[in-house]
Enzyme design. Structure first.
Site, PDB file in Angstrom:
ATOM      1  N   HIS A 207       0.970  -1.282  -0.198  1.00  0.00           N
ATOM      2  CA  HIS A 207       0.015  -0.040  -0.123  1.00  0.00           C
ATOM      3  C   HIS A 207       0.747   1.336  -0.090  1.00  0.00           C
ATOM      4  O   HIS A 207       0.483   2.347   0.042  1.00  0.00           O
ATOM      5  CB  HIS A 207      -0.787  -0.045   1.128  1.00  0.00           C
ATOM      6  CG  HIS A 207      -0.264   0.135   2.712  1.00  0.00           C
ATOM      7  ND1 HIS A 207       0.337  -0.638   3.184  1.00  0.00           N
ATOM      8  CD2 HIS A 207      -0.120   1.254   3.217  1.00  0.00           C
ATOM      9  CE1 HIS A 207       1.010  -0.155   4.214  1.00  0.00           C
ATOM     10  NE2 HIS A 207       0.825   1.064   4.344  1.00  0.00           N
TER      11      HIS A 207
HETATM   12  C1  UD1 Z   1      -2.033   5.324   6.286  1.00  0.00           C
HETATM   13  C2  UD1 Z   1      -0.618   5.983   6.655  1.00  0.00           C
HETATM   14  C3  UD1 Z   1       0.562   4.725   6.650  1.00  0.00           C
HETATM   15  C4  UD1 Z   1       0.037   3.347   6.947  1.00  0.00           C
HETATM   16  C5  UD1 Z   1      -1.425   3.001   6.366  1.00  0.00           C
HETATM   17  C6  UD1 Z   1      -1.910   1.745   6.738  1.00  0.00           C
HETATM   18  C7  UD1 Z   1      -0.171   8.410   6.350  1.00  0.00           C
HETATM   19  C8  UD1 Z   1       0.545   9.255   5.986  1.00  0.00           C
HETATM   20  N1  UD1 Z   1       0.055   7.028   6.023  1.00  0.00           N
HETATM   21  O1  UD1 Z   1      -1.785   5.225   4.595  1.00  0.00           O
HETATM   22  O2  UD1 Z   1       1.536   5.085   7.108  1.00  0.00           O
HETATM   23  O3  UD1 Z   1       0.836   2.462   6.654  1.00  0.00           O
HETATM   24  O4  UD1 Z   1      -2.325   4.281   6.763  1.00  0.00           O
HETATM   25  O5  UD1 Z   1      -3.029   1.517   6.067  1.00  0.00           O
HETATM   26  O6  UD1 Z   1      -0.989   8.596   7.580  1.00  0.00           O
HETATM   27  N2  UD1 Z   1      -9.204   4.645   2.270  1.00  0.00           N
HETATM   28  C9  UD1 Z   1     -10.348   4.057   2.231  1.00  0.00           C
HETATM   29  N3  UD1 Z   1     -10.836   3.719   3.327  1.00  0.00           N
HETATM   30  C10 UD1 Z   1     -10.382   3.757   4.922  1.00  0.00           C
HETATM   31  C11 UD1 Z   1      -9.021   4.557   4.547  1.00  0.00           C
HETATM   32  C12 UD1 Z   1      -8.247   4.892   3.416  1.00  0.00           C
HETATM   33  O7  UD1 Z   1     -11.202   4.038   1.202  1.00  0.00           O
HETATM   34  O8  UD1 Z   1     -10.884   3.525   5.674  1.00  0.00           O
HETATM   35  C13 UD1 Z   1      -8.369   5.007   0.923  1.00  0.00           C
HETATM   36  C14 UD1 Z   1      -8.717   6.409   0.566  1.00  0.00           C
HETATM   37  O9  UD1 Z   1      -8.997   6.494  -0.906  1.00  0.00           O
HETATM   38  C15 UD1 Z   1      -7.612   7.232   0.841  1.00  0.00           C
HETATM   39  C16 UD1 Z   1      -6.505   6.187   0.666  1.00  0.00           C
HETATM   40  O10 UD1 Z   1      -7.307   4.862   0.805  1.00  0.00           O
HETATM   41  O11 UD1 Z   1      -7.555   8.452  -0.040  1.00  0.00           O
HETATM   42  C17 UD1 Z   1      -5.333   6.410   1.568  1.00  0.00           C
HETATM   43  O12 UD1 Z   1      -5.651   6.753   2.781  1.00  0.00           O
HETATM   44  P1  UD1 Z   1      -4.775   7.593   4.115  1.00  0.00           P
HETATM   45  O13 UD1 Z   1      -5.306   7.454   5.240  1.00  0.00           O
HETATM   46  O14 UD1 Z   1      -4.768   8.671   3.254  1.00  0.00           O
HETATM   47  O15 UD1 Z   1      -3.328   6.641   3.797  1.00  0.00           O
HETATM   48  P2  UD1 Z   1      -3.086   5.205   3.730  1.00  0.00           P
HETATM   49  O16 UD1 Z   1      -2.653   4.886   2.345  1.00  0.00           O
HETATM   50  O17 UD1 Z   1      -3.941   4.230   4.298  1.00  0.00           O
END
Ligand code: UD1
Length: 367
Positions: A207
């Site tokens: 991811h």
């Molecule tokens: C975040 C953390 C990362 C961690 C990861 C675990 C930061 C900068 N990064 O990254 O260090 O390893 O979490 O998962 O904080 N989304 C959903 N549903 C959710 C959450 C996210 O659909 O419940 C999708 C959304 O489209 C979002 C994307 O995933 O834009 C990324 O989510 P985000 O929380 O920004 O970062 P992660 O890539 O999950």
């Protein structure tokens, strides 16, 4: 009595806060733990499932920030968390790991003169293109209590000029959870549900933006999976970011054609622990999974160029393999032919890190 705000936001935070929250609840005269969920992760499978599996109480406060750009997400957490700090007037806040929720809440608390305890401090990949590296550096710079999981963390902080009185080497709370829930995880039926034979599948998680937001890198990794799945089935619980990119890069057909590569929904904590314990090896770009595999003695191929957790390579079962197709395939071949290193368990990864942390904090001078 200390009022403590325990902050969680994203999936890798939940298993780190659970042992702290549980330990504090054992000392109701000393601690009043208040659980704050920023809502950075909000999908049922990225959040709610973990609360159930880890027996966490419902959050006392849910900030509901959701997904957005880094600036917007971080800013929204800050605005909402400031209100909570002003209302709750805590003596201390605890943040874990390196996600946007970690830095956002640390910054707010510090400006309000509320001491911050950072769990998993001092880890450094020395790659400032990783958002997590920026979150780690900044959080450590403003925290009053820095709890480290491995010697490199302590050394990095000392090199950055942190006063040694702030640094406490306590071990790894993630391993506290792994041990605490190992019997319950054994009852998970995930292997039967997926019709998997122990030791006869590889487990993948992916991811990191550097891997899955970049179509070329992502494709190089898929090229490797295509070859490896000819020799061993691959199970791939799919992160929402990764799933979105598979669609937008048009990789669905290619993945669909790999008969032995199975995408599944993000697994809960207990199911994932079961999958992990019984797999032949792991390919991942996660931080925490490098540690869990080291603890379990399972070969881990880290599909990144760096690690912020060098103990997993130096004494554990982890290797930094990168994203070169040939190198990934060769490394998997090494595992399959039984040539992987054995590894040992790092110091103080003994299931008692939360006890040590709570002990330090019970003697803390707070606000
Ligand atoms: C975040 C953390 C990362 C961690 C990861 C675990 C930061 C900068 N990064 O990254 O260090 O390893 O979490 O998962 O904080 N989304 C959903 N549903 C959710 C959450 C996210 O659909 O419940 C999708 C959304 O489209 C979002 C994307 O995933 O834009 C990324 O989510 P985000 O929380 O920004 O970062 P992660 O890539 O999950």
């Amino acid at each position: 009595m200390k009022r403590v705000l325990n902050v969680v936001g994203a999936r890798p935070n939940f298993m780190k806060i659970a042992p702290i929250q549980r330990r504090m609840q054992q000392f109701p005269d000393d601690f009043q733990p208040i659980l704050i969920h920023t809502g950075q992760h909000y999908d049922e499978r990225m959040s709610k499932l973990f609360f159930e599996d880890l027996q966490l109480p419902q959050p006392d406060v849910y900030l509901g920030v959701g997904s957005a750009s880094h600036a917007v997400q971080t800013a929204n957490i800050m605005i909402r968390f400031e209100e909570i700090c002003l209302k709750q007037n805590p003596d201390l806040i605890i943040v874990v790991g390196d996600v946007n929720s970690t830095i956002a809440c640390s910054l707010v608390a510090t400006k309000l003169h509320i001491p911050v305890a950072h769990i998993e401090a001092g880890l450094r990949s020395f790659d400032r293109n990783m958002p997590e590296e920026i979150n780690r550096l900044l959080t450590d710079a403003i925290s009053s209590y820095l709890f480290t999981t491995e010697e490199s963390g302590t050394n990095n902080l000392l090199k950055e000029g942190v006063d040694s009185s702030k640094i406490h080497f306590v071990g790894n709370v993630m391993i506290d959870s792994l041990q605490y829930f190992s019997d319950i995880a054994r009852q998970s039926a995930i292997l039967q549900e997926l019709n998997l034979t122990p030791q006869n599948y590889a487990l993948v998680t992916l991811h990191r933006p550097s891997n899955v937001d970049d179509p070329d890198n992502f494709e190089r990794i898929l090229d490797a999976f295509e070859k490896i799945q000819e020799d061993i089935p691959i199970i791939f619980p799919i992160h929402p970011r990764t799933e979105k990119n598979i669609r937008s890069f048009g990789f669905e057909e290619r993945i669909g054609a790999m008969k032995n590569l199975r995408l599944i929904a993000p697994a809960g904590y207990l199911d994932f622990m079961r999958l992990l314990r019984k797999c032949k090896f792991v390919m991942t770009d996660s931080g925490g999974i490098q540690e869990e595999t080291t603890f379990l003695g399972i070969p881990c191929l880290t599909l990144r160029e760096t690690t912020e957790r060098p103990v997993t390579v130096d004494i554990g079962t982890n290797e930094i393999v990168g994203t070169n197709t040939g190198k990934i395939v060769r490394s998997a071949g090494k595992v399959l032919s039984g040539e992987w290193k054995k590894g040992a368990i790092p110091e103080l990864w003994d299931g008692r890190a939360a006890e040590r942390i709570v002990e330090v904090l019970s003697n803390a001078h707070t606000h």
